[in-house]
Design a protein around this motif. Structure first.
Motif, PDB file in Angstrom:
ATOM      1  N   UNK A  18      23.931  67.633  17.129  1.00  0.00           N
ATOM      2  CA  UNK A  18      24.069  68.966  17.727  1.00  0.00           C
ATOM      3  C   UNK A  18      24.577  68.932  19.173  1.00  0.00           C
ATOM      4  N   UNK A  19      25.001  67.768  19.644  1.00  0.00           N
ATOM      5  CA  UNK A  19      25.460  67.638  21.026  1.00  0.00           C
ATOM      6  C   UNK A  19      26.864  67.042  21.064  1.00  0.00           C
ATOM      7  N   UNK A  20      27.745  67.576  21.884  1.00  0.00           N
ATOM      8  CA  UNK A  20      29.099  67.024  21.959  1.00  0.00           C
ATOM      9  C   UNK A  20      29.207  65.767  22.832  1.00  0.00           C
ATOM     10  N   UNK A  21      28.237  65.540  23.714  1.00  0.00           N
ATOM     11  CA  UNK A  21      28.316  64.414  24.645  1.00  0.00           C
ATOM     12  C   UNK A  21      28.158  63.093  23.907  1.00  0.00           C
ATOM     13  N   UNK A  22      29.035  62.140  24.227  1.00  0.00           N
ATOM     14  CA  UNK A  22      29.011  60.814  23.615  1.00  0.00           C
ATOM     15  C   UNK A  22      28.390  59.826  24.605  1.00  0.00           C
ATOM     16  N   UNK A  23      27.506  58.967  24.086  1.00  0.00           N
ATOM     17  CA  UNK A  23      26.843  57.950  24.892  1.00  0.00           C
ATOM     18  C   UNK A  23      27.301  56.572  24.443  1.00  0.00           C
ATOM     19  N   UNK A  24      27.329  55.633  25.370  1.00  0.00           N
ATOM     20  CA  UNK A  24      27.706  54.254  25.081  1.00  0.00           C
ATOM     21  C   UNK A  24      26.441  53.417  24.994  1.00  0.00           C
ATOM     22  N   UNK A  25      26.350  52.554  23.969  1.00  0.00           N
ATOM     23  CA  UNK A  25      25.181  51.688  23.816  1.00  0.00           C
ATOM     24  C   UNK A  25      25.618  50.331  23.277  1.00  0.00           C
ATOM     25  N   UNK A  26      25.108  49.292  23.895  1.00  0.00           N
ATOM     26  CA  UNK A  26      25.370  47.929  23.439  1.00  0.00           C
ATOM     27  C   UNK A  26      24.160  47.425  22.662  1.00  0.00           C
TER      28      UNK A  26
END
Length: 123
Positions: A76-84
């Motif tokens: 439900x959120x447009x923001x993309x997060x980066x995760x290693x």
């Protein structure tokens, strides 16, 4: 003209005395600023460390040398997060990454997310 000036002065004084104390959590300005203006839902932005119940969506993968990074977002959120690998995202721990998938674990539950190329534009 004098009456108008007097009204504006009284209005400004009334506004400053009616302003809530930010420490009690009822500050209207803080509440307005917490809701993103251009988000369709106007819900506060999500903190990636705060757990939610929704399963994340894998939107992409990046590679820098040999290090892979998953691009994840909540449904439900447009923001993309980066995760290693080894990092946490929204209560899920990234346990494995490949060029086209990411495996996440939470509370003993494991889920493998795959990139969906069906809607990708042609090369």
């Amino acid at each position: 003209m004098m009456a108008l000036l007097l009204t504006a002065t009284v209005g400004a004084a009334g506004l400053s005395s009616a302003r809530a104390d930010p420490a009690d959590g009822n500050d209207p300005v803080a509440k307005i600023l917490a809701r993103p203006l251009f988000s369709p839902s106007r819900r506060p932005a999500h903190d990636p460390e705060t757990p939610v119940t929704a399963t994340p969506v894998l939107t992409g993968m990046t590679r820098e040398g040999t290090a892979l990074t998953a691009l994840l977002r909540l449904p439900d959120q447009p923001k993309v997060f980066r995760a290693r690998e080894g990092q946490n995202f929204s209560g899920w721990k990234v346990t494995a990454l490949s060029a086209t998938s990411a495996t996440l674990e939470r509370d003993g539950q494991s889920v493998t997310l795959h990139l969906d190329f069906r809607h990708a534009p042609p090369p």
